[in-house]
Structures are given as C-alpha cells and as structure tokens.
Design a protein around this motif. Structure first.
Motif, PDB file in Angstrom:
ATOM      1  N   GLY A   1      32.909   5.090   6.633  1.00  0.00           N
ATOM      2  CA  GLY A   1      34.150   5.637   6.091  1.00  0.00           C
ATOM      3  C   GLY A   1      34.952   6.336   7.160  1.00  0.00           C
TER       4      GLY A   1
ATOM      5  N   THR B   1      31.112   7.275   0.340  1.00  0.00           N
ATOM      6  CA  THR B   1      31.778   6.088  -0.193  1.00  0.00           C
ATOM      7  C   THR B   1      31.760   6.015  -1.719  1.00  0.00           C
ATOM      8  OG1 THR B   1      29.746   4.814   0.104  1.00  0.00           O
ATOM      9  CG2 THR B   1      31.383   4.732   1.878  1.00  0.00           C
TER      10      THR B   1
ATOM     11  N   GLY C   1      37.493   1.381  -8.884  1.00  0.00           N
ATOM     12  CA  GLY C   1      37.130   1.043  -7.520  1.00  0.00           C
ATOM     13  C   GLY C   1      38.374   0.672  -6.736  1.00  0.00           C
TER      14      GLY C   1
ATOM     15  N   ARG D   1      33.247  -5.576  -6.979  1.00  0.00           N
ATOM     16  CA  ARG D   1      33.428  -4.533  -5.964  1.00  0.00           C
ATOM     17  C   ARG D   1      32.452  -3.381  -6.180  1.00  0.00           C
ATOM     18  NH1 ARG D   1      38.276  -4.059  -8.960  1.00  0.00           N
ATOM     19  NH2 ARG D   1      38.504  -2.117 -10.154  1.00  0.00           N
ATOM     20  N   ARG D   2      32.038  -3.190  -7.419  1.00  0.00           N
ATOM     21  CA  ARG D   2      31.064  -2.135  -7.682  1.00  0.00           C
ATOM     22  C   ARG D   2      29.642  -2.601  -7.391  1.00  0.00           C
ATOM     23  NH1 ARG D   2      33.739   0.641 -13.086  1.00  0.00           N
ATOM     24  NH2 ARG D   2      35.553   1.471 -11.969  1.00  0.00           N
TER      25      ARG D   2
ATOM     26  N   TRP E   1      29.067  -2.375  -3.768  1.00  0.00           N
ATOM     27  CA  TRP E   1      28.712  -1.010  -3.351  1.00  0.00           C
ATOM     28  C   TRP E   1      27.266  -0.698  -3.719  1.00  0.00           C
ATOM     29  CZ3 TRP E   1      26.919   3.377  -5.712  1.00  0.00           C
ATOM     30  CH2 TRP E   1      27.008   4.566  -4.972  1.00  0.00           C
TER      31      TRP E   1
ATOM     32  N   ASP F   1      38.251  -0.878  -3.425  1.00  0.00           N
ATOM     33  CA  ASP F   1      38.102  -2.071  -2.621  1.00  0.00           C
ATOM     34  C   ASP F   1      36.670  -2.554  -2.716  1.00  0.00           C
ATOM     35  OD1 ASP F   1      38.280   0.185   0.091  1.00  0.00           O
ATOM     36  OD2 ASP F   1      36.430  -0.741  -0.607  1.00  0.00           O
TER      37      ASP F   1
ATOM     38  N   HIS G   1      29.026   2.472   4.548  1.00  0.00           N
ATOM     39  CA  HIS G   1      28.906   3.866   4.190  1.00  0.00           C
ATOM     40  C   HIS G   1      29.351   4.807   5.300  1.00  0.00           C
ATOM     41  CE1 HIS G   1      25.818   2.329   1.151  1.00  0.00           C
ATOM     42  NE2 HIS G   1      26.979   2.492   0.572  1.00  0.00           N
TER      43      HIS G   1
ATOM     44  N   SER H   1      35.138   7.497  -1.939  1.00  0.00           N
ATOM     45  CA  SER H   1      36.197   6.690  -1.333  1.00  0.00           C
ATOM     46  C   SER H   1      36.376   5.348  -2.038  1.00  0.00           C
ATOM     47  CB  SER H   1      35.905   6.462   0.160  1.00  0.00           C
ATOM     48  OG  SER H   1      34.759   5.641   0.345  1.00  0.00           O
ATOM     49  N   HIS H   2      35.331   4.869  -2.701  1.00  0.00           N
ATOM     50  CA  HIS H   2      35.435   3.623  -3.462  1.00  0.00           C
ATOM     51  C   HIS H   2      35.851   3.862  -4.910  1.00  0.00           C
ATOM     52  CE1 HIS H   2      33.572   1.893   0.021  1.00  0.00           C
ATOM     53  NE2 HIS H   2      33.407   0.709  -0.537  1.00  0.00           N
TER      54      HIS H   2
ATOM     55  N   ASN I   1      34.664  -3.149  -0.044  1.00  0.00           N
ATOM     56  CA  ASN I   1      33.875  -2.800   1.129  1.00  0.00           C
ATOM     57  C   ASN I   1      32.760  -1.852   0.733  1.00  0.00           C
ATOM     58  OD1 ASN I   1      32.944  -2.131   3.637  1.00  0.00           O
ATOM     59  ND2 ASN I   1      34.670  -0.790   4.152  1.00  0.00           N
ATOM     60  N   HIS I   2      31.516  -2.146   1.147  1.00  0.00           N
ATOM     61  CA  HIS I   2      30.434  -1.263   0.779  1.00  0.00           C
ATOM     62  C   HIS I   2      29.734  -0.680   1.998  1.00  0.00           C
ATOM     63  CE1 HIS I   2      28.817  -5.444   0.682  1.00  0.00           C
ATOM     64  NE2 HIS I   2      27.850  -4.906   1.367  1.00  0.00           N
TER      65      HIS I   2
END
Length: 282
Positions: free
Chosen positions: A22, A58, A13, A128-129, A132, A15, A20, A61-62, A17-18
C-alpha cells in the motif's frame, strides 16, 4: 438467485489488487494488542496480530473495513468474531465450516486463526474481495482455508458442512433461506448478531420451523472476557431438509436489507438464553 447477503456490509471494494504494502503503509494505524487476545488465540496470537495489521492496511484501502474502525479492530471485529469458536466443540479431527458473505474475513479468517482444527470455506461473490481474501490467506500462511468466489445458493449441491457462520448478514429467516441447504444433517448455523437477537429470533420462530429448524437459541460468548460479549443466534436443522422449500422460495421481502448497523453483541440476557421456537437451549 439473489446475491449472497452481506456483501456490502463492510463498504465497497475499490479495486482488485490484493497486495499488502500500500502506498500509505507508513500511515497505517494498528491498535495495540489487548491482553484478552492472548486468551482467545493462545500460541497463534502472532498470526492474529498479523491479521489485524493487514486489516488496518489493505483491509481499509480496499474498502473492506471503514477507516474509522482502525482503532477498534481488535474488540469490535477480530475478538468479537474469534470468540465464536467456543460454540464449535472440538472433536479431535478437522471440521468444515462455511462462512457466508466473508467480506474482510470476519468471522472466517478469525476462526481459522483461532482454531487450526477447523477448515474454513470463505464464500464471497465479488472477485475483488476474494482476491483480497486469497492474498491475505497466503500472507498469513494459513493452510486451513478455501476461498470460493460464489453465491451461497450456487454451492448448495457442492459444499456441505456441520457448521455455517455469518456476521451482519440480513435477518435470521432470510439468512436461513440462503444457508440451511449448506448444512449437513443436524448441522448448525451460527449467526453473529447484535442486541436485538432475542427479539429477532422470537419473531422468526414459525418461519424457521417451516424451513426445517428443530432447535434454536440465543447465546452470549466471552461474557467474562470481552468488554462487549458476542451474541449468536444458533439454528440447528434435523436429520433431513426438504430442499424443495428453498429452491422454490423467493427471497423474503423482510430480508432485503443486507446491512445491520449493530454488529457487536450487546444483549445482556446471558449465555444460553432460550431462543424461541419453543425448543431447548443447547
């Protein structure tokens, strides 16, 4: 305790930030919906399509899904996971399922979409996961999902279910050591595996028996529907499990490799093939 297995299976991961949207939302590559998706998801196909869009955006991107996976999100990931719901019989009432090492919600969120009668507990130790995952659950409007920022071992005395699922998480013995204490009596672990599932189970028969396993098999699901069927190792425990065997057991050296490259079913042994342990197939 050792970290929940499989936390690195889909990439790191980047970051917490969750959201969507982007910054590169316009460049997101969303694969077309295949006809078999309508068979698997039925009236909830729209939710499944939304989930695929989130994964393509995301999820990538994550760092939860590799960028090269975008064109095959349906066949290699979402359908491969969702078809596993066929291993869980419908009982007319809600059933709990614990998904260990949820990562990008595979198979957990795919199962929650395909089967609204199941309540999925997504277990993932990295905040962080789980951030998300929680954001994705909210965006999809799913009410049958609970997200846990935790290691599997930390939930042994807190959460139990008749079913535990895991995908691309260690070998079957190590996975059993982490997850069998989460099962209710006569509960079953469903491990999504690759083409060597039968060999893996054959080699694990003695160790699994010592852990309290009374029934095991290799099954293939979606043989007549999916291009590559999903291969499961199913492991069922008895009426009682000696928890002391697990609390005193160090992680298996053979289970140190958390990531497995072959995530799709590939074995052609056929559904319900006998799976070691000298036990009956379900």
């Amino acid at each position: 305790m050792t970290d929940v297995p499989g936390t690195d299976r889909n990439g790191d991961g980047v970051d917490g930030n969750h959201g969507h949207g982007g910054p590169d939302a316009g460049a997101v590559v969303v694969p077309p919906t295949p006809p078999e998706a309508a068979v698997v998801f039925g009236a909830r196909l729209g939710l499944a399509e939304h989930f695929v869009r989130v994964l393509a955006d995301t999820g990538i991107s994550h760092g939860l899904i590799g960028p090269r996976e975008a064109p095959r999100l349906w066949d290699r990931h979402v359908l491969n996971c969702a078809i596993a719901h066929l291993a869980i019989p419908e009982h007319g009432a809600s059933q709990d399922v614990i998904d260990v090492g949820s990562g990008a919600g595979l198979p957990g969120l795919a199962l929650a979409i395909a089967r609204p009668d199941l309540h999925l507990h997504l277990v993932e130790p990295l905040a962080r996961r789980t951030g998300w995952l929680s954001g994705t659950v909210a965006e999809l409007g799913l009410t049958n999902v609970t997200v846990h920022t935790a290691r599997a071992e930390s939930l042994w005395d807190r959460v139990h279910a008749p079913w535990v699922t895991a995908r691309a998480v260690s070998n079957i013995v190590q996975l059993a050591e982490w997850t069998l204490p989460l099962l209710e009596p006569r509960g079953t672990l469903l491990a999504l595996k690759g083409s060597r599932a039968q060999d893996e189970l054959d080699q694990a028969r003695t160790a699994l028996t010592r852990l309290g396993v009374v029934d095991a098999s290799v099954r293939e699901l979606g043989v007549d529907l999916l291009e590559a069927p999903t291969t499961l190792i199913t492991v069922t425990i008895g009426d009682q499990l000696d928890r002391r065997r697990f609390r005193s057991r160090p992680p298996s050296s053979a289970g140190s490799a958390r990531r497995r490259g072959d995530r799709r079913g590939g074995s052609r042994r056929g559904p319900g093939a006998s799976g070691g342990l000298g036990l009956r197939a379900p």
